[in-house]
Design a protein around this motif. Sequence first.
Motif, PDB file in Angstrom:
ATOM      1  N   VAL A   1     -60.169 -51.261 -36.005  1.00  9.22           N
ATOM      2  CA  VAL A   1     -61.034 -52.248 -36.411  1.00  9.22           C
ATOM      3  C   VAL A   1     -60.508 -53.080 -37.431  1.00  9.22           C
ATOM      4  O   VAL A   1     -59.719 -52.572 -38.336  1.00  9.22           O
ATOM      5  CB  VAL A   1     -62.328 -51.357 -37.146  1.00  9.22           C
ATOM      6  N   ALA A   2     -60.458 -54.333 -37.381  1.00  8.21           N
ATOM      7  CA  ALA A   2     -60.246 -55.252 -38.411  1.00  8.21           C
ATOM      8  C   ALA A   2     -61.644 -55.608 -38.906  1.00  8.21           C
ATOM      9  O   ALA A   2     -62.418 -56.475 -38.272  1.00  8.21           O
ATOM     10  CB  ALA A   2     -59.527 -56.319 -37.881  1.00  8.21           C
ATOM     11  N   HIS A   3     -61.624 -55.169 -40.228  1.00 10.80           N
ATOM     12  CA  HIS A   3     -63.176 -55.315 -40.811  1.00 10.80           C
ATOM     13  C   HIS A   3     -63.077 -56.748 -41.640  1.00 10.80           C
ATOM     14  O   HIS A   3     -62.523 -56.575 -42.973  1.00 10.80           O
ATOM     15  CB  HIS A   3     -63.727 -54.391 -41.711  1.00 10.80           C
TER      16      HIS A   3
ATOM     17  N   VAL B   1     -61.203 -44.448 -32.692  1.00  9.46           N
ATOM     18  CA  VAL B   1     -60.720 -45.195 -33.591  1.00  9.46           C
ATOM     19  C   VAL B   1     -59.546 -44.507 -34.332  1.00  9.46           C
ATOM     20  O   VAL B   1     -59.710 -43.512 -34.771  1.00  9.46           O
ATOM     21  CB  VAL B   1     -61.754 -45.737 -34.576  1.00  9.46           C
ATOM     22  N   LYS B   2     -58.411 -45.085 -34.435  1.00  8.27           N
ATOM     23  CA  LYS B   2     -57.307 -44.783 -35.179  1.00  8.27           C
ATOM     24  C   LYS B   2     -57.020 -45.246 -36.547  1.00  8.27           C
ATOM     25  O   LYS B   2     -56.328 -44.585 -37.576  1.00  8.27           O
ATOM     26  CB  LYS B   2     -55.993 -44.425 -34.401  1.00  8.27           C
ATOM     27  N   ARG B   3     -57.193 -46.665 -36.591  1.00 10.61           N
ATOM     28  CA  ARG B   3     -57.263 -47.172 -38.206  1.00 10.61           C
ATOM     29  C   ARG B   3     -58.038 -48.396 -38.135  1.00 10.61           C
ATOM     30  O   ARG B   3     -58.465 -48.861 -37.143  1.00 10.61           O
ATOM     31  CB  ARG B   3     -55.763 -47.737 -37.990  1.00 10.61           C
ATOM     32  N   VAL B   4     -58.419 -48.470 -39.630  1.00  9.54           N
ATOM     33  CA  VAL B   4     -59.520 -49.711 -39.853  1.00  9.54           C
ATOM     34  C   VAL B   4     -58.497 -50.454 -40.820  1.00  9.54           C
ATOM     35  O   VAL B   4     -58.309 -49.936 -41.978  1.00  9.54           O
ATOM     36  CB  VAL B   4     -60.788 -49.090 -40.363  1.00  9.54           C
ATOM     37  N   VAL B   5     -58.405 -51.687 -40.560  1.00  8.99           N
ATOM     38  CA  VAL B   5     -57.932 -52.693 -41.530  1.00  8.99           C
ATOM     39  C   VAL B   5     -58.935 -53.610 -41.929  1.00  8.99           C
ATOM     40  O   VAL B   5     -59.621 -54.110 -41.547  1.00  8.99           O
ATOM     41  CB  VAL B   5     -56.641 -53.266 -40.750  1.00  8.99           C
ATOM     42  N   ILE B   6     -58.954 -53.515 -43.494  1.00 10.28           N
ATOM     43  CA  ILE B   6     -60.020 -54.089 -44.009  1.00 10.28           C
ATOM     44  C   ILE B   6     -59.606 -55.405 -44.828  1.00 10.28           C
ATOM     45  O   ILE B   6     -58.527 -55.273 -45.402  1.00 10.28           O
ATOM     46  CB  ILE B   6     -60.535 -53.234 -45.235  1.00 10.28           C
ATOM     47  N   THR B   7     -60.212 -56.668 -44.709  1.00  8.80           N
ATOM     48  CA  THR B   7     -59.728 -57.799 -45.326  1.00  8.80           C
ATOM     49  C   THR B   7     -60.239 -57.786 -46.774  1.00  8.80           C
ATOM     50  O   THR B   7     -61.228 -57.974 -46.808  1.00  8.80           O
ATOM     51  CB  THR B   7     -60.059 -59.281 -44.450  1.00  8.80           C
TER      52      THR B   7
ATOM     53  N   LYS C   1     -60.827 -38.921 -38.536  1.00 14.61           N
ATOM     54  CA  LYS C   1     -59.576 -38.999 -37.837  1.00 14.61           C
ATOM     55  C   LYS C   1     -58.849 -40.299 -37.755  1.00 14.61           C
ATOM     56  O   LYS C   1     -57.834 -40.612 -37.058  1.00 14.61           O
ATOM     57  CB  LYS C   1     -59.739 -38.460 -36.307  1.00 14.61           C
ATOM     58  N   PHE C   2     -59.123 -41.134 -38.817  1.00 19.25           N
ATOM     59  CA  PHE C   2     -58.581 -42.471 -38.823  1.00 19.25           C
ATOM     60  C   PHE C   2     -58.228 -42.400 -40.272  1.00 19.25           C
ATOM     61  O   PHE C   2     -58.655 -41.970 -41.032  1.00 19.25           O
ATOM     62  CB  PHE C   2     -59.481 -43.671 -38.383  1.00 19.25           C
ATOM     63  N   ASP C   3     -57.367 -43.560 -40.686  1.00 17.41           N
ATOM     64  CA  ASP C   3     -56.977 -43.970 -41.936  1.00 17.41           C
ATOM     65  C   ASP C   3     -57.214 -45.619 -41.971  1.00 17.41           C
ATOM     66  O   ASP C   3     -57.740 -46.153 -41.089  1.00 17.41           O
ATOM     67  CB  ASP C   3     -55.439 -43.668 -42.311  1.00 17.41           C
ATOM     68  N   ILE C   4     -57.173 -46.125 -43.329  1.00  7.61           N
ATOM     69  CA  ILE C   4     -57.324 -47.224 -43.649  1.00  7.61           C
ATOM     70  C   ILE C   4     -56.465 -48.367 -44.115  1.00  7.61           C
ATOM     71  O   ILE C   4     -55.247 -47.530 -44.555  1.00  7.61           O
ATOM     72  CB  ILE C   4     -58.822 -47.509 -44.443  1.00  7.61           C
ATOM     73  N   VAL C   5     -56.021 -49.429 -43.977  1.00 11.43           N
ATOM     74  CA  VAL C   5     -55.196 -50.277 -44.654  1.00 11.43           C
ATOM     75  C   VAL C   5     -55.988 -51.645 -45.335  1.00 11.43           C
ATOM     76  O   VAL C   5     -57.093 -52.054 -44.466  1.00 11.43           O
ATOM     77  CB  VAL C   5     -54.193 -50.758 -43.621  1.00 11.43           C
ATOM     78  N   THR C   6     -55.612 -51.975 -46.534  1.00  9.01           N
ATOM     79  CA  THR C   6     -56.397 -53.148 -47.019  1.00  9.01           C
ATOM     80  C   THR C   6     -55.310 -54.338 -46.936  1.00  9.01           C
ATOM     81  O   THR C   6     -54.070 -54.160 -47.464  1.00  9.01           O
ATOM     82  CB  THR C   6     -56.940 -53.082 -48.465  1.00  9.01           C
TER      83      THR C   6
END
Length: 346
Positions: free
Chosen positions: A82-84, A121-127, A193-198
């Motif tokens: 996901v790209a939020h 989902v493995k990763r959520v990238v947040i803007t 089971k996922f991580d995030i990046v900002t």
Amino acid sequence: MPTIQPPATVLVTGASGYVAVPIVKELLDRGYNVRGTVRSLAKGDYLKNLFKAHEPRFQYVIVTDMSDPDAFDDAVTGVDAVAHTASPATLRAPDAQALIKPAVAGTLNILESVKKHGSSVKRVVITSSCATILQPKEGDPVFYTEADWNDHAVNEVQAKGAEVDQQHKYRASKVLAERAAWDWVEKHKDEIKFDIVTILPSFVFGPLLNETRSLSQLNESSLFFYEAIKAEKPPHLATKWFSNIVDVRDVAVAHAQAFEIEEAGGERFIAASTPFSWQTIYDALNSADPPIADIPKGTPGAPIENCAVYVSEKAQNILGVKFRSLQETAVAMVNDLREKEARWTA
């Protein structure tokens, strides 16, 4: 955490936005499947037409209100990442909560939906934004890194309420939304089971892919640029530091790289090129080859006053982003805006 690679499916929230559309394009160009959330059929159909060369790898779903706790439940089902990007971005909010509530709720709702319904989902990238790090500091220049947090804006909102200025409203919304995401991950780390990046972009300029059929459809940063370039004389304090510039295309690359690079997980990344004042923009355009016509001159060569630097070495070293120069971005944007303006007035 395993990385995401094409032809995985990525959900992009707020897919019709100025920053989001280039992210969609970057992902499609890399071979991903993209599912975008939009608020109306018209916005979705605009994107379908824009990306018709990539059919059927681009699809959209309608999410009218991201403050609804169940807003993203269906959208996250079956995607790999996901790209939020969806978040209010205006300097005309009636009060701080008009920005803070949807920004925080939208961020928490996408994470909750992924936890409940996004099993793949493995990763959520947040803007996020460099607004989250712009804590007052002494010095000229001053330097900001991912270790900084703008508690000042939050404190100003709490202390002044409705009287707080628009910039602090916006900055506080970005701080509180990003912190809510990190706090949520810490709270649920044993359940997910996922991580995030900002990703923390500075002031975003560059060519527009989002729908702009009139001047009124320009986003805030593009409108600032348009008005500064159209000015008969430079704005007041044109030599004062305004922000750091980043090209919207480089922001898109940063998001895509954040999916593909394992070491990015659990990290914040500043996406920024170089500090600018409006005078430096004028100088860059007037010194372009060929020069851009009808640009204010101001005081050529005047240094930036009260300069701040957003240090983006982490994004360069880990994500491998090579940020475009101020001149390249400014030239691309003014040419794009003038092409669009010709259509608006035709």
